[in-house]
Design an enzyme around this catalytic site. Sequence first.
Site, short mmCIF file in Angstrom:
data_model
loop_
_atom_site.label_atom_id
_atom_site.label_comp_id
_atom_site.label_asym_id
_atom_site.label_seq_id
_atom_site.Cartn_x
_atom_site.Cartn_y
_atom_site.Cartn_z
N LYS A 1 17.75 48.22 31.08
CA LYS A 1 17.66 47.50 29.81
C LYS A 1 18.60 46.30 29.89
O LYS A 1 19.82 46.44 29.80
CB LYS A 1 18.08 48.37 28.61
N GLU B 1 31.73 49.28 33.18
CA GLU B 1 32.42 48.02 33.52
C GLU B 1 32.61 47.28 32.20
O GLU B 1 31.64 46.78 31.63
CB GLU B 1 31.57 47.18 34.48
N CYS C 1 34.16 38.47 32.36
CA CYS C 1 35.01 39.64 32.09
C CYS C 1 36.33 39.57 32.86
O CYS C 1 37.35 40.04 32.39
CB CYS C 1 34.27 40.92 32.43
N GLU D 1 40.18 40.40 23.75
CA GLU D 1 39.29 39.61 24.59
C GLU D 1 38.59 38.59 23.71
O GLU D 1 37.92 38.95 22.74
CB GLU D 1 38.27 40.54 25.25
P1 NAD Z 1 27.70 44.37 24.58
O1 NAD Z 1 28.49 45.58 24.75
O2 NAD Z 1 27.45 43.87 23.21
O3 NAD Z 1 26.24 44.54 25.20
C1 NAD Z 1 26.04 44.93 26.54
C2 NAD Z 1 24.72 45.64 26.64
O4 NAD Z 1 24.81 46.85 25.88
C3 NAD Z 1 23.55 44.87 26.09
O5 NAD Z 1 22.40 45.12 26.87
C4 NAD Z 1 23.37 45.47 24.70
O6 NAD Z 1 22.06 45.37 24.22
C5 NAD Z 1 23.73 46.91 24.97
N1 NAD Z 1 24.16 47.66 23.78
C6 NAD Z 1 24.75 47.17 22.66
N2 NAD Z 1 24.98 48.17 21.79
C7 NAD Z 1 24.55 49.31 22.38
C8 NAD Z 1 24.54 50.68 22.00
N3 NAD Z 1 25.00 51.08 20.81
N4 NAD Z 1 24.05 51.59 22.87
C9 NAD Z 1 23.57 51.22 24.07
N5 NAD Z 1 23.55 49.93 24.49
C10 NAD Z 1 24.04 48.98 23.66
O7 NAD Z 1 28.37 43.28 25.49
P2 NAD Z 1 27.92 41.79 25.69
O8 NAD Z 1 28.30 41.05 24.45
O9 NAD Z 1 26.50 41.70 26.15
O10 NAD Z 1 28.81 41.34 26.92
C11 NAD Z 1 30.11 40.91 26.76
C12 NAD Z 1 31.10 41.99 27.10
O11 NAD Z 1 30.82 42.53 28.38
C13 NAD Z 1 32.51 41.51 27.19
O12 NAD Z 1 33.36 42.42 26.54
C14 NAD Z 1 32.80 41.50 28.68
O13 NAD Z 1 34.13 41.63 29.03
C15 NAD Z 1 32.00 42.63 29.15
N6 NAD Z 1 31.69 42.47 30.56
C16 NAD Z 1 32.31 43.29 31.48
C17 NAD Z 1 32.06 43.15 32.83
C18 NAD Z 1 32.70 44.02 33.86
O14 NAD Z 1 32.19 44.08 34.96
N7 NAD Z 1 33.79 44.69 33.56
C19 NAD Z 1 31.18 42.18 33.25
C20 NAD Z 1 30.56 41.37 32.30
C21 NAD Z 1 30.83 41.54 30.95
#
Ligand code: NAD
Length: 480
Positions: A179, A254, A288, A387
Amino acid sequence: MDLAAAPPALLVRRHLHVGGEWVDPADDDVIPVENPATGDIVGQVPGGTPADVDRAVAAARAAFPGWAATAPAERAAHLDRLHAALAARADEIARTVTLELGTPLKLAARVQTGLPLTVLRSMVDLAARPAAEETVGNSLVVREPVGVVGAITPWNYPLHQVVAKVAPALAAGCTVVLKPSELTPLTAYLLFDAITEAGLPAGVVNLVPGTGPVVGEALAAHPDVDLVSFTGSTATGRRIAHLAADRIARVALELGGKSANLILADADLATAVKVGLGNALLNSGQTCTAWTRMLVHRDRYAEALDLLAAAVGAYRPGDPFDPATRLGPLVSAAQAARVRRHVERALADGARLVAGGPDIPLPPRGHFVAPTVLADVHPDSALAQEEVFGPVLAVIPFADTDEAVAIANNSRYGLAGAVWSADEEVALAVARRLRTGQVDVNGGGFNPLAPFGGYKQSGLGRELGAYGIDEFREIKAIQR
Ligand code: NAD
């Protein structure tokens, strides 16, 4: 396809990818895709449902025994064909990422396309090696694929985050339901075009686009998903861990970061500041691992701020398709508003504006935020602890190395970091004291084979390289 030359017609994708075929979704819900540089709607994908997840998980389950039994060399050959099919789409991928995320095109070609191709190439090589077996006393210890993987990915590196899960999962012998982020789903469709062309066996990788609360939760909670591999925010990671805990399913997380860049008194200041600023602003700060806290020895602090004030000028926000642009928009209006609120709060908390801020003129349309450097940021303040995920750098002075390490480790996160010193041994010793999963010493380059992941609330588990493949394996002991 030349997405830059003219506003593209709407990029409409109508199907899911399940069991090796493009299939109709259960519902006719759609998710619009926005160009964040203009605010225009440029594409559309289906909004998947729990019924679609059920179907995709069933396809992945059905494909699992055959794929798990496939010889490593054959799995590697499949990944090699996928690499070729993806590489043939490199230009289209870069332009699509620029369109749906706003990463400047030059950077999109290098990081958003080149990096995942490099990671996939590394997985081709590693996939060919059989899983290690060892003898421990009277036990034979073997490693086996964990099963069906639910992969949930964010928007900030839309292809890399997917490849960093799908490729090692496939290399280990797992099957996958993906997804992707609802903000950047078009790039994932290009991967599935490549998967179709490469002829991966039916059901080995499946795509269900949709929102987090609907498709993401259904996947994380699905009784037939053995491991949920998630990249995204810490808040969502916590939710996914709760959902998986109900059935004791494994999770790999992650998550977010607030990484510190420690510039010691004897460092090559010009290089450390230049590289540090570039790192913090990479992909409009939506990274990130971004070193969002620059910690500078007091003896060099004023000099560092002068260098930063001068260097920020090179990052003028603009049209991401313009080759001269180094800073694109943020992904959404909500993200841009969040970042602006962080800057306002930091100023109210007593931080000093060195560059950027609310008064800088910006392109009239799109979700732009000026690159902003704030000095004298208190290590306990919101800007130093939370963040931001935008082009905002917090600069903090320190008196000695112990204080620098204490400030760096004063965080609930622990994903990345950097140390700069003329004495590499000193820098290495400091790197060992940082409670974080990755540290770059004097600008050490990215290594796609190195384990990647976080301490503390930055996550659980490791991606990339051999460690990344092991994440998708169970360990079995057979006594004789
Ligand atoms: P997010 O958590 O909002 O979304 C990530 C994914 O999770 C999306 O596909 C979203 O649709 C899904 N999602 C959202 N709510 C959900 C739920 N309740 N249940 C299951 N899935 C759900 O994050 P984002 O805004 O897309 O990305 C930004 C964040 O990601 C930042 O905090 C960043 O630090 C982190 N990030 C971490 C890494 C790493 O490798 N550590 C890499 C990239 C981004």
